[in-house]
Design a protein around this motif. Structure first.
Motif, mmCIF file in Angstrom:
data_model
loop_
_atom_site.group_PDB
_atom_site.id
_atom_site.type_symbol
_atom_site.label_atom_id
_atom_site.label_comp_id
_atom_site.label_asym_id
_atom_site.label_seq_id
_atom_site.Cartn_x
_atom_site.Cartn_y
_atom_site.Cartn_z
ATOM 1 N N ARG A 170 -4.283 -12.202 -11.196
ATOM 2 C CA ARG A 170 -4.571 -13.642 -11.777
ATOM 3 C C ARG A 170 -6.010 -14.081 -11.532
ATOM 4 O O ARG A 170 -6.324 -14.825 -12.079
ATOM 5 N N ASP A 171 -6.822 -13.673 -11.228
ATOM 6 C CA ASP A 171 -7.947 -13.704 -10.054
ATOM 7 C C ASP A 171 -9.045 -13.100 -11.354
ATOM 8 O O ASP A 171 -9.963 -13.610 -12.292
ATOM 9 N N SER A 172 -8.871 -12.126 -11.295
ATOM 10 C CA SER A 172 -9.869 -11.107 -11.413
ATOM 11 C C SER A 172 -9.480 -10.815 -13.073
ATOM 12 O O SER A 172 -10.450 -9.357 -14.136
ATOM 13 N N GLY A 173 -8.843 -10.670 -13.558
ATOM 14 C CA GLY A 173 -8.463 -9.756 -15.001
ATOM 15 C C GLY A 173 -7.693 -8.266 -14.490
ATOM 16 O O GLY A 173 -7.608 -7.235 -15.139
ATOM 17 N N GLU A 174 -8.055 -8.186 -13.466
ATOM 18 C CA GLU A 174 -7.875 -6.596 -12.863
ATOM 19 C C GLU A 174 -6.676 -5.809 -13.115
ATOM 20 O O GLU A 174 -5.193 -6.074 -12.246
ATOM 21 N N VAL A 175 -5.941 -4.422 -13.480
ATOM 22 C CA VAL A 175 -4.887 -3.316 -13.864
ATOM 23 C C VAL A 175 -4.688 -3.276 -12.712
ATOM 24 O O VAL A 175 -5.600 -1.785 -12.516
ATOM 25 N N HIS A 176 -3.330 -3.077 -12.201
ATOM 26 C CA HIS A 176 -3.093 -1.412 -11.438
ATOM 27 C C HIS A 176 -1.728 -1.513 -12.171
ATOM 28 O O HIS A 176 -1.197 -2.336 -12.085
ATOM 29 N N VAL A 177 -1.396 -0.089 -11.798
ATOM 30 C CA VAL A 177 0.087 0.273 -11.891
ATOM 31 C C VAL A 177 -0.089 1.458 -10.488
ATOM 32 O O VAL A 177 -0.883 2.062 -9.840
ATOM 33 N N TYR A 178 1.657 1.346 -10.353
ATOM 34 C CA TYR A 178 1.686 1.684 -9.283
ATOM 35 C C TYR A 178 3.281 2.105 -9.226
ATOM 36 O O TYR A 178 4.136 1.772 -10.078
ATOM 37 N N SER A 179 3.674 3.305 -8.970
ATOM 38 C CA SER A 179 4.467 4.382 -8.794
ATOM 39 C C SER A 179 5.668 4.214 -8.272
ATOM 40 O O SER A 179 5.220 4.036 -6.963
ATOM 41 N N GLN A 180 6.516 4.183 -8.492
ATOM 42 C CA GLN A 180 7.621 3.808 -7.568
ATOM 43 C C GLN A 180 9.062 4.674 -7.177
ATOM 44 O O GLN A 180 9.031 4.938 -8.081
ATOM 45 N N LYS A 181 9.577 4.809 -5.886
ATOM 46 C CA LYS A 181 10.267 5.971 -5.764
ATOM 47 C C LYS A 181 11.069 4.764 -4.994
ATOM 48 O O LYS A 181 10.674 4.414 -3.952
ATOM 49 N N ARG A 182 12.562 5.441 -5.029
ATOM 50 C CA ARG A 182 13.422 4.556 -4.003
ATOM 51 C C ARG A 182 13.598 5.938 -2.748
ATOM 52 O O ARG A 182 13.447 6.881 -2.973
ATOM 53 N N VAL A 183 13.954 5.481 -1.580
ATOM 54 C CA VAL A 183 13.911 5.548 -0.110
ATOM 55 C C VAL A 183 15.498 6.451 -0.112
ATOM 56 O O VAL A 183 16.011 4.978 -0.326
ATOM 57 N N VAL A 184 15.221 7.643 0.111
ATOM 58 C CA VAL A 184 16.859 7.389 -0.034
ATOM 59 C C VAL A 184 16.854 9.026 1.104
ATOM 60 O O VAL A 184 15.604 9.419 2.268
ATOM 61 N N GLU A 185 18.168 9.213 1.263
ATOM 62 C CA GLU A 185 18.311 10.204 2.535
ATOM 63 C C GLU A 185 18.293 11.746 2.100
ATOM 64 O O GLU A 185 17.717 12.193 2.564
ATOM 65 N N GLU A 186 18.586 12.101 0.464
ATOM 66 C CA GLU A 186 18.945 13.307 -0.028
ATOM 67 C C GLU A 186 17.773 12.969 -0.802
ATOM 68 O O GLU A 186 18.772 12.365 -1.581
ATOM 69 N N VAL A 187 17.097 13.760 -1.247
ATOM 70 C CA VAL A 187 16.240 13.417 -2.706
ATOM 71 C C VAL A 187 17.073 14.447 -4.116
ATOM 72 O O VAL A 187 17.202 15.519 -3.599
ATOM 73 N N GLU A 188 17.141 13.493 -5.233
ATOM 74 C CA GLU A 188 17.896 14.315 -6.212
ATOM 75 C C GLU A 188 17.192 14.955 -6.705
ATOM 76 O O GLU A 188 17.032 15.652 -7.454
ATOM 77 N N ASP A 189 16.444 13.732 -7.112
ATOM 78 C CA ASP A 189 14.812 13.598 -8.304
ATOM 79 C C ASP A 189 14.026 12.809 -7.943
ATOM 80 O O ASP A 189 13.655 11.711 -7.568
#
Length: 346
Positions: free
Chosen positions: A51-70
């Protein structure tokens, strides 16, 4: 993007009244789509604009799980804990994936989003302005005629005068100033849509309010109107002040007030009638300019039998029954008109 972009958003907020936060939120949502489209990814991402500098950041998101299916959408709990021991099941693990050239994409997207939001906001302001003017009269300029519809320039927007709302035999010349009655204001995907009319009885009411101060001030009240646009109108008026003649007030000095309305309606005839609570008196007046010999009313059936002199019969009925039809509509009574000789022969 940079601080100049943030300053530009703040200026838009001042000039257009669109919140900077609303614009940034919309832009962040649009940039998620841009990122996925340009970089062909199915992963969940979050875009954040500083909101101050105008810089853009992209973050990938993953859900934390016991067993990974995807593995595109999920990360195993153990792996997440190696990054940060505080992670638990169903938490969201984020990693910055901002591409090098994403600033250029962000700038293009920003322009589209801001322009779109400004357009939406301006449409909203126009809608808010005109929704409050439904059932009001407005002056505009004939812009064009297309497929039988006359488009009228109202300044900020065009209004549509459809074929059924146009007066018979009235020409709509480009550039001509014209008064119309706002029938409806609707929100559409293309912005506000305004329907206007030259045939609506409300146009008569508003014209009289403009021309007759006594009506505008509430001293004289319009009780009912019946109209066949372009041909004839009957209007019933009543005075709230016994010292004010309602018909005289509407006619005006030397007929100036009613003549002004007749001119606006391109010669449409206007009969101004004094309203009466007495149905006999009201029906008799409503058949003006015909003279009436007698009027009998049936209150239960709301019907009236009117006798007129033989030589007045055609005048009372009117051309193609117009006078009788308008009188019935004005009073709300079913009127049966007979000449004296017809009445005697019954």
């Amino acid at each position: 993007m940079n601080t100049e972009f943030i300053e530009a958003l703040e200026q838009i907020q001042k000039d257009k009244g669109i919140s900077k936060e609303v614009l940034i939120d919309a832009l962040e949502a649009a940039l998620i789509s841009s990122y996925k489209r340009n970089f062909g990814t199915a992963q969940n991402v979050r875009v954040e604009i500083d909101r101050d500098s105008g810089e853009v950041h992209v973050y990938s998101q993953k859900r934390v799980v016991e067993e990974v299916e995807d593995d595109i959408l999920e990360i195993q709990l153990q792996e997440a804990k190696e990054i940060d021991p505080n992670y638990g099941i169903d938490d969201i693990y984020e990693r910055e994936v901002t591409p090098r050239n994403f600033g250029r994409i962000a700038a293009q997207t920003a322009k589209q989003v801001v322009v779109q939001r400004i357009r939406e906001a301006e449409r909203g302001l126009v809608f808010d302005e005109f929704i409050n003017r439904e059932s009001d009269i407005i002056t505009g300029t004939v812009e064009r005629v297309s497929k039988g519809i006359v488009y009228i320039n109202l300044g900020k927007i065009e209004a549509a005068l459809g074929p059924n709302e146009q007066m018979p035999n009235e020409e709509y010349v480009h550039g001509a100033r014209i008064k119309t009655y706002i029938v409806e204001v609707k929100k559409t995907t293309k912005g506000p849509q305004i329907t206007v009319s030259r045939t609506h009885p409300g146009l008569i009411k508003r014209l009289f309010e403009l021309e007759v101060p006594e009506i505008h001030d509430g001293v004289v009240e319009i009780k009912s109107i019946s109209r066949e646009a372009g041909s004839r109108t009957k209007i019933a008026v009543e005075s709230q002040d016994e010292n004010v003649d309602p018909v005289g007030a509407c006619v005006g000095p030397k007929g100036a007030r009613v003549q002004s309305i007749v001119d606006e309606l391109k010669g449409e005839k206007i009969d101004i009638i004094k309203y009466s609570k007495d149905p006999v008196e009201f029906i008799t007046s409503a058949l003006s300019p015909a003279k009436v010999v007698s009027t009998e009313v049936n209150l239960q059936e709301k019907t009236a039998k009117v006798i007129v002199p033989d030589y007045q019969l055609s005048l009372a009925i009117g051309k193609e029954g117009q006078n009788a039809r308008l009188a019935a509509k004005l009073t709300g009574w079913k009127i049966d008109i007979k000449s004296e000789s017809q009445a005697k022969s019954e």
